[in-house]
Design a protein around this motif. Structure first.
Motif, mmCIF file in Angstrom:
data_model
loop_
_atom_site.group_PDB
_atom_site.id
_atom_site.type_symbol
_atom_site.label_atom_id
_atom_site.label_comp_id
_atom_site.label_asym_id
_atom_site.label_seq_id
_atom_site.Cartn_x
_atom_site.Cartn_y
_atom_site.Cartn_z
ATOM 1 N N THR A 1 12.174 -1.278 4.080
ATOM 2 C CA THR A 1 12.299 -2.557 3.247
ATOM 3 C C THR A 1 11.414 -2.411 1.700
ATOM 4 O O THR A 1 12.114 -2.689 0.689
ATOM 5 N N GLU A 2 10.358 -2.057 2.107
ATOM 6 C CA GLU A 2 9.628 -2.178 0.765
ATOM 7 C C GLU A 2 9.929 -0.775 -0.224
ATOM 8 O O GLU A 2 10.144 -1.291 -1.616
ATOM 9 N N ALA A 3 10.333 0.013 0.252
ATOM 10 C CA ALA A 3 10.888 1.495 -0.516
ATOM 11 C C ALA A 3 11.976 0.923 -1.294
ATOM 12 O O ALA A 3 12.289 1.115 -2.415
ATOM 13 N N TYR A 4 13.278 0.397 -0.619
ATOM 14 C CA TYR A 4 14.437 0.158 -0.959
ATOM 15 C C TYR A 4 14.403 -1.054 -1.936
ATOM 16 O O TYR A 4 14.947 -1.007 -3.043
ATOM 17 N N LEU A 5 13.487 -1.849 -1.602
ATOM 18 C CA LEU A 5 13.377 -2.990 -2.525
ATOM 19 C C LEU A 5 12.592 -2.747 -4.011
ATOM 20 O O LEU A 5 13.191 -3.093 -5.108
ATOM 21 N N PHE A 6 11.761 -1.864 -3.905
ATOM 22 C CA PHE A 6 11.029 -1.368 -5.084
ATOM 23 C C PHE A 6 12.021 -0.659 -5.844
ATOM 24 O O PHE A 6 12.228 -0.622 -7.091
ATOM 25 N N VAL B 1 0.795 -1.191 -0.005
ATOM 26 C CA VAL B 1 -0.075 0.022 0.058
ATOM 27 C C VAL B 1 0.722 1.497 0.127
ATOM 28 O O VAL B 1 0.603 2.177 -0.638
ATOM 29 N N PHE B 2 2.074 1.191 0.763
ATOM 30 C CA PHE B 2 2.902 2.264 0.785
ATOM 31 C C PHE B 2 3.327 2.468 -0.553
ATOM 32 O O PHE B 2 3.383 3.741 -1.034
ATOM 33 N N ILE B 3 3.733 1.640 -1.550
ATOM 34 C CA ILE B 3 4.344 2.014 -2.813
ATOM 35 C C ILE B 3 3.009 2.318 -3.564
ATOM 36 O O ILE B 3 3.452 3.456 -4.463
ATOM 37 N N LYS B 4 2.130 1.796 -3.406
ATOM 38 C CA LYS B 4 0.814 2.382 -4.324
ATOM 39 C C LYS B 4 0.476 3.795 -4.112
ATOM 40 O O LYS B 4 0.264 4.379 -4.970
ATOM 41 N N VAL B 5 0.604 4.305 -2.918
ATOM 42 C CA VAL B 5 0.206 5.396 -2.398
ATOM 43 C C VAL B 5 1.403 6.677 -3.032
ATOM 44 O O VAL B 5 0.971 7.533 -3.598
ATOM 45 N N TRP B 6 2.691 6.008 -2.937
ATOM 46 C CA TRP B 6 3.708 7.008 -3.370
ATOM 47 C C TRP B 6 4.337 6.659 -4.699
ATOM 48 O O TRP B 6 5.210 7.090 -5.165
ATOM 49 N N LEU B 7 3.391 5.853 -5.518
ATOM 50 C CA LEU B 7 3.932 5.453 -6.792
ATOM 51 C C LEU B 7 4.307 6.765 -7.359
ATOM 52 O O LEU B 7 5.178 6.599 -8.459
ATOM 53 N N GLN B 8 3.395 7.552 -7.602
ATOM 54 C CA GLN B 8 3.363 8.734 -8.530
ATOM 55 C C GLN B 8 4.506 9.761 -8.043
ATOM 56 O O GLN B 8 5.474 10.055 -9.095
ATOM 57 N N PRO B 9 4.630 9.827 -6.917
ATOM 58 C CA PRO B 9 6.024 10.515 -6.525
ATOM 59 C C PRO B 9 7.351 10.059 -6.863
ATOM 60 O O PRO B 9 8.300 10.575 -7.277
ATOM 61 N N LEU B 10 7.107 8.581 -6.637
ATOM 62 C CA LEU B 10 8.478 7.705 -6.966
ATOM 63 C C LEU B 10 8.992 7.991 -8.353
ATOM 64 O O LEU B 10 10.054 7.823 -8.967
ATOM 65 N N LEU B 11 7.797 7.867 -9.126
ATOM 66 C CA LEU B 11 8.159 7.944 -10.837
ATOM 67 C C LEU B 11 8.243 9.236 -11.387
ATOM 68 O O LEU B 11 9.274 9.370 -12.334
ATOM 69 N N TYR B 12 7.331 10.315 -10.918
ATOM 70 C CA TYR B 12 7.323 11.594 -11.532
ATOM 71 C C TYR B 12 7.793 12.769 -10.658
ATOM 72 O O TYR B 12 7.686 13.825 -11.282
ATOM 73 N N GLY B 13 8.197 12.518 -9.438
ATOM 74 C CA GLY B 13 8.425 13.561 -8.609
ATOM 75 C C GLY B 13 7.251 14.449 -8.191
ATOM 76 O O GLY B 13 5.952 13.919 -7.830
ATOM 77 N N ALA C 1 12.111 8.285 -2.123
ATOM 78 C CA ALA C 1 11.814 7.250 -1.190
ATOM 79 C C ALA C 1 12.028 7.697 0.167
ATOM 80 O O ALA C 1 11.351 7.448 1.063
ATOM 81 N N GLN C 2 13.188 8.199 0.293
ATOM 82 C CA GLN C 2 13.558 8.557 1.828
ATOM 83 C C GLN C 2 12.552 9.690 2.364
ATOM 84 O O GLN C 2 12.298 9.602 3.580
ATOM 85 N N ASN C 3 12.233 10.598 1.566
ATOM 86 C CA ASN C 3 11.419 11.496 1.873
ATOM 87 C C ASN C 3 10.119 11.028 2.414
ATOM 88 O O ASN C 3 9.351 11.361 3.270
ATOM 89 N N ALA C 4 9.399 9.861 1.385
ATOM 90 C CA ALA C 4 8.236 9.184 1.699
ATOM 91 C C ALA C 4 8.461 8.453 3.219
ATOM 92 O O ALA C 4 7.428 8.598 4.007
ATOM 93 N N LEU C 5 9.596 8.103 3.486
ATOM 94 C CA LEU C 5 9.685 7.321 4.891
ATOM 95 C C LEU C 5 9.708 8.118 6.077
ATOM 96 O O LEU C 5 9.311 7.889 7.163
#
Length: 377
Positions: A343-348, A88-100, A328-332
């Motif tokens: 773990t989920e963030a760095y694994l992604f 869920v964490f990756i799904k919520v933050w997916l757009q910032p992780l990909l597009y800033g 990813a670090q900002n999201a954490l």
């Protein structure tokens, strides 16, 4: 074998054929492969059993954590109730992780630039043979500047988006691609300059190559983002991403120059003599005869350098550029997600980088096979 008397009075040896031996047993199939490769000796058997036991211990819990016990639905930290990964964490933050932080309504511009990059890289596979070199090289050299115009928007009458909002994995991809595209021809010119008979040109190229190869990329980033503005006139500002792009391009050029130099040394002198015998000029010899062979010989090193530069874009987080790892670090550290999802963030991030690097390796291997002229079966 029996002894008889020859006409010279010496015993002669008559060799009788040996008894027929049974035909060798030809082992085929999976059982034969396992026996020959994994259980061929006592040591190999012990090592195989140890590895299988280790994997049997590690893989089932990992599979459960990744898939069976993971949480896939929801939009808040409270939805992560299982013992597995919280995707869920990756799904919520997916757009910032990909597009800033790029505006939601303008993300199509990033996707358009990615599409242009893909079309340009795939152009050699669909363009006619006569047009490949001229058209594809022109498309590659123009692509970084076209992408900047599209993402900025002002020259096209679109909404202006400052580089402060550029980020995520798309930024890593754009910076790496633009630096590789411009760094390769610049490195080729530096390699030619290093081989030049003109002392001034050779000295300048040697200094540039050794400086950018011998200085850590982090130091170059700090010099580009902190020290370089000190040399500009007061009131002059240069965009941070532009400075980073210049540093990465020069860094790539320094390494590529040495890759090309190794390729030049692998070309036989007879190639130069053959080109001279048919009246080709220096640049015709270099571009039409020598350069294709240099690229063919240097393809593994070119790939390794490109992958290295692509992975080095993660260091941009040190100077405050919000690329994918920094995001990813900002999201954490977000107050709504303090449950420990590192773990989920760095694994992604690791999986995304592995997919890209593996794809680059596969494409390079395909190109190597296409360029192979050894006629091996």
């Amino acid at each position: 074998m029996t002894d008889t008397t020859s006409r010279f009075g010496k015993p002669a040896r008559i060799f009788q054929p040996s008894a027929a031996q049974p035909a060798p047993i030809k082992s085929t199939g999976a059982y034969a492969w396992l026996r020959q490769n994994l259980f061929s000796s006592a040591l190999n058997t012990i090592v195989t059993i140890a590895i299988v036991a280790f994997l049997a211990t590690i893989i089932p819990p990992m599979f459960n954590w990744l898939f069976l016990d993971s949480n896939l639905s929801g939009s808040t930290q409270a939805d992560c109730t299982g013992d597995g990964a919280c995707w869920v964490f990756i799904k919520v933050w997916l757009q910032p992780l990909l597009y800033g932080s790029y505006p939601d309504g303008q993300i199509w511009r990033i996707n358009l630039c990615l599409l242009l990059l893909f079309v340009t890289l795939a152009a050699p596979f669909w363009l006619p043979h006569r047009m490949r070199n001229k058209v594809d090289i022109a498309m590659l050299l123009v692509l970084p500047f076209v992408a900047i115009v599209i993402l900025d928007g002002r020259l096209l009458g679109l909404e202006y988006v400052s580089t402060d909002y550029w980020g995520g994995f798309a930024l890593n991809l754009f910076l790496a691609s633009a630096s590789i595209i411009l760094g390769m021809p610049l490195g080729f010119l530096w390699a030619l300059g290093r081989r030049s008979q003109m002392p001034m040109a050779r000295s300048i190229c040697v200094i540039l190559i050794e400086f950018f190869r011998g200085t850590p990329v982090l130091a170059l980033f700090f010099m580009g983002s902190v020290m370089l503005p000190l040399f500009f006139p007061e009131g002059t500002t240069v965009d941070k991403l532009l400075r980073v792009w210049i540093v990465l391009t020069l860094f790539m050029a320094g390494y590529m120059a040495e890759v090309y130099r190794g390729g030049f040394q692998a070309i036989p002198q007879g190639q130069y003599e053959a080109a001279a015998s048919i009246g080709l000029s220096f640049w015709q010899t270099t571009l039409l005869v020598i350069l294709p062979q240099v690229i063919k010989v240097s393809m593994p090193n070119i790939l390794a350098t490109a992958v290295m530069l692509f992975k080095n874009t993660t260091f941009l987080m040190i100077i405050g550029v919000f690329e994918v790892l920094s995001t990813a670090q900002n999201a954490l550290t977000n107050s709504n997600w303090l449950g420990g999802f590192s773990t989920e963030a760095y694994l992604f991030v690791g999986i995304v980088y592995w997919i890209c690097c593996f794809s680059m390796s596969s494409v390079a291997s395909y190109i190597e096979r296409k360029l192979d002229t050894s006629h091996r079966s």
